[in-house]
Write a protein that holds these residues in place. Structure first.
Motif, PDB file in Angstrom:
ATOM      1  N   ARG A 294      83.879 117.259  70.727  1.00  0.00           N
ATOM      2  CA  ARG A 294      83.900 116.259  71.802  1.00  0.00           C
ATOM      3  C   ARG A 294      84.114 116.822  73.198  1.00  0.00           C
ATOM      4  NH1 ARG A 294      88.499 112.443  70.168  1.00  0.00           N
ATOM      5  NH2 ARG A 294      89.510 114.428  69.764  1.00  0.00           N
ATOM      6  N   LEU A 295      84.331 118.140  73.301  1.00  0.00           N
ATOM      7  CA  LEU A 295      84.718 118.724  74.589  1.00  0.00           C
ATOM      8  C   LEU A 295      83.873 119.933  74.955  1.00  0.00           C
ATOM      9  CD1 LEU A 295      88.581 118.791  73.977  1.00  0.00           C
ATOM     10  CD2 LEU A 295      87.286 117.017  75.184  1.00  0.00           C
ATOM     11  N   ILE A 296      83.734 120.135  76.253  1.00  0.00           N
ATOM     12  CA  ILE A 296      83.208 121.382  76.796  1.00  0.00           C
ATOM     13  C   ILE A 296      84.345 121.990  77.605  1.00  0.00           C
ATOM     14  CG2 ILE A 296      81.554 122.458  78.371  1.00  0.00           C
ATOM     15  CD1 ILE A 296      79.682 120.048  77.722  1.00  0.00           C
ATOM     16  N   LEU A 297      84.665 123.237  77.329  1.00  0.00           N
ATOM     17  CA  LEU A 297      85.707 123.963  78.046  1.00  0.00           C
ATOM     18  C   LEU A 297      85.016 125.061  78.832  1.00  0.00           C
ATOM     19  CD1 LEU A 297      88.165 124.300  75.027  1.00  0.00           C
ATOM     20  CD2 LEU A 297      88.050 122.461  76.704  1.00  0.00           C
ATOM     21  N   ARG A 298      85.132 124.969  80.154  1.00  0.00           N
ATOM     22  CA  ARG A 298      84.452 125.928  81.023  1.00  0.00           C
ATOM     23  C   ARG A 298      85.359 126.293  82.180  1.00  0.00           C
ATOM     24  NH1 ARG A 298      83.880 123.074  85.391  1.00  0.00           N
ATOM     25  NH2 ARG A 298      82.983 121.012  85.458  1.00  0.00           N
ATOM     26  N   LEU A 299      84.954 127.323  82.918  1.00  0.00           N
ATOM     27  CA  LEU A 299      85.737 127.746  84.072  1.00  0.00           C
ATOM     28  C   LEU A 299      85.770 126.630  85.116  1.00  0.00           C
ATOM     29  CD1 LEU A 299      85.155 130.475  82.655  1.00  0.00           C
ATOM     30  CD2 LEU A 299      85.136 131.469  84.925  1.00  0.00           C
ATOM     31  N   PRO A 300      86.876 126.544  85.856  1.00  0.00           N
ATOM     32  CA  PRO A 300      86.941 125.562  86.937  1.00  0.00           C
ATOM     33  C   PRO A 300      85.852 125.818  87.980  1.00  0.00           C
ATOM     34  CG  PRO A 300      89.122 126.447  86.474  1.00  0.00           C
ATOM     35  CD  PRO A 300      88.136 127.283  85.709  1.00  0.00           C
ATOM     36  N   ARG A 301      85.333 124.731  88.525  1.00  0.00           N
ATOM     37  CA  ARG A 301      84.313 124.782  89.578  1.00  0.00           C
ATOM     38  C   ARG A 301      84.815 123.975  90.776  1.00  0.00           C
ATOM     39  NH1 ARG A 301      79.304 122.848  85.798  1.00  0.00           N
ATOM     40  NH2 ARG A 301      79.219 124.705  84.460  1.00  0.00           N
ATOM     41  N   ALA A 302      84.234 124.241  91.926  1.00  0.00           N
ATOM     42  CA  ALA A 302      84.645 123.546  93.150  1.00  0.00           C
ATOM     43  C   ALA A 302      84.605 122.033  92.975  1.00  0.00           C
ATOM     44  CB  ALA A 302      83.768 123.974  94.323  1.00  0.00           C
ATOM     45  N   GLU A 303      83.601 121.529  92.269  1.00  0.00           N
ATOM     46  CA  GLU A 303      83.484 120.076  92.109  1.00  0.00           C
ATOM     47  C   GLU A 303      84.582 119.470  91.228  1.00  0.00           C
ATOM     48  OE1 GLU A 303      80.279 121.759  89.221  1.00  0.00           O
ATOM     49  OE2 GLU A 303      80.958 122.222  91.240  1.00  0.00           O
ATOM     50  N   ASP A 304      85.386 120.298  90.564  1.00  0.00           N
ATOM     51  CA  ASP A 304      86.493 119.804  89.744  1.00  0.00           C
ATOM     52  C   ASP A 304      87.731 119.480  90.587  1.00  0.00           C
ATOM     53  OD1 ASP A 304      84.868 120.434  87.559  1.00  0.00           O
ATOM     54  OD2 ASP A 304      85.924 122.304  87.114  1.00  0.00           O
ATOM     55  N   PHE A 305      87.766 119.976  91.813  1.00  0.00           N
ATOM     56  CA  PHE A 305      89.004 119.896  92.580  1.00  0.00           C
ATOM     57  C   PHE A 305      89.505 118.470  92.801  1.00  0.00           C
ATOM     58  CE2 PHE A 305      91.385 119.519  96.557  1.00  0.00           C
ATOM     59  CZ  PHE A 305      92.550 120.128  96.129  1.00  0.00           C
ATOM     60  N   ASP A 306      88.647 117.535  93.161  1.00  0.00           N
ATOM     61  CA  ASP A 306      89.127 116.169  93.413  1.00  0.00           C
ATOM     62  C   ASP A 306      89.810 115.586  92.178  1.00  0.00           C
ATOM     63  OD1 ASP A 306      88.408 116.039  96.102  1.00  0.00           O
ATOM     64  OD2 ASP A 306      86.414 115.229  95.661  1.00  0.00           O
ATOM     65  N   SER A 307      89.227 115.799  91.003  1.00  0.00           N
ATOM     66  CA  SER A 307      89.842 115.293  89.768  1.00  0.00           C
ATOM     67  C   SER A 307      91.143 116.022  89.472  1.00  0.00           C
ATOM     68  CB  SER A 307      88.867 115.447  88.598  1.00  0.00           C
ATOM     69  OG  SER A 307      87.717 114.658  88.810  1.00  0.00           O
ATOM     70  N   TRP A 308      91.158 117.322  89.719  1.00  0.00           N
ATOM     71  CA  TRP A 308      92.369 118.127  89.526  1.00  0.00           C
ATOM     72  C   TRP A 308      93.479 117.596  90.437  1.00  0.00           C
ATOM     73  CZ3 TRP A 308      91.647 123.333  87.147  1.00  0.00           C
ATOM     74  CH2 TRP A 308      92.815 124.064  87.051  1.00  0.00           C
ATOM     75  N   ALA A 309      93.136 117.303  91.692  1.00  0.00           N
ATOM     76  CA  ALA A 309      94.116 116.773  92.646  1.00  0.00           C
ATOM     77  C   ALA A 309      94.607 115.394  92.217  1.00  0.00           C
ATOM     78  CB  ALA A 309      93.513 116.726  94.048  1.00  0.00           C
ATOM     79  N   GLU A 310      93.718 114.551  91.688  1.00  0.00           N
ATOM     80  CA  GLU A 310      94.133 113.228  91.183  1.00  0.00           C
ATOM     81  C   GLU A 310      95.123 113.373  90.039  1.00  0.00           C
ATOM     82  OE1 GLU A 310      90.790 110.701  90.217  1.00  0.00           O
ATOM     83  OE2 GLU A 310      89.811 111.217  92.116  1.00  0.00           O
TER      84      GLU A 310
END
Length: 181
Positions: free
Chosen positions: A14-30
């Motif tokens: 059910r999951l994909i595990l990948r390196l963090p990308r710039a577009e992940d930042f907003d969700s990470w901050a939330e």
């Protein structure tokens, strides 16, 4: 000069595990702005502080060759958290940790993703044991650790500037490989 290995991408049912990308930042901050989700990982953080932590994780991939993966829910393509290997300077061991958005809680994603990253850490990083640093009052994470086959190993403290009491849960590579799945 050796050729760097390609960035790992791990997949589970059910999951994909990948390196963090710039577009992940907003969700990470939330995630780090949610008092309940951030409760056991240092509490709510200002977006500017989250940015530094986000870049620290990306930098660990470059320098150490491992860090937390971004967790993507296959069914929706949404970023739902971070998990995986972690061992900054002074850390009490080779950790596999997890932090997920509240919308992803209770679905078994932490156990599923952590299991995949434990396999990866033993197979690709050569680790001989994994630990999980868990706040003593964090019962849901203790349940994940138990489902993974880890056992309570004692109390410790995270290094400064975190400097907080934690429980260490963990297991050896031999225990992991010998367990019934």
């Amino acid at each position: 000069m050796p050729t760097p290995e390609p960035a790992p991408v791990l997949e589970t049912d059910r999951l994909i595990l990948r390196l963090p990308r710039a577009e992940d930042f907003d969700s990470w901050a939330e995630l780090m702005a949610d008092p309940e989700a951030a409760r056991f990982i240092g509490g709510v953080q200002l977006r500017t502080v989250v940015w530094r932590g986000f870049l620290t994780m990306a930098g660990a991939w470059t320098i150490q060759g491992f860090a937390n993966f971004s967790v993507i829910e296959k069914a929706t393509g949404r970023w739902i958290g971070r998990l995986g290997p972690w061992q900054p300077e002074g850390w009490p061991g080779t950790e596999i940790g997890w932090t997920l958005c509240r919308a992803a809680w209770g679905k078994g994603y932490a156990t599923e993703g952590a299991a995949a990253t434990i396999d990866w850490a033993f197979d690709h990083l050569g680790w001989t044991e994994v630990i999980h640093c868990i706040a003593p009052e964090n019962e849901p994470s203790k349940s994940v650790a138990r489902r993974l086959g880890s056992r309570f190993r004692g109390l410790n403290r995270l290094p400064a500037p975190i400097d907080t009491k934690i429980e260490i849960w963990g297991q050896s590579r031999e225990d992991w490989r010998g367990r019934a799945r």
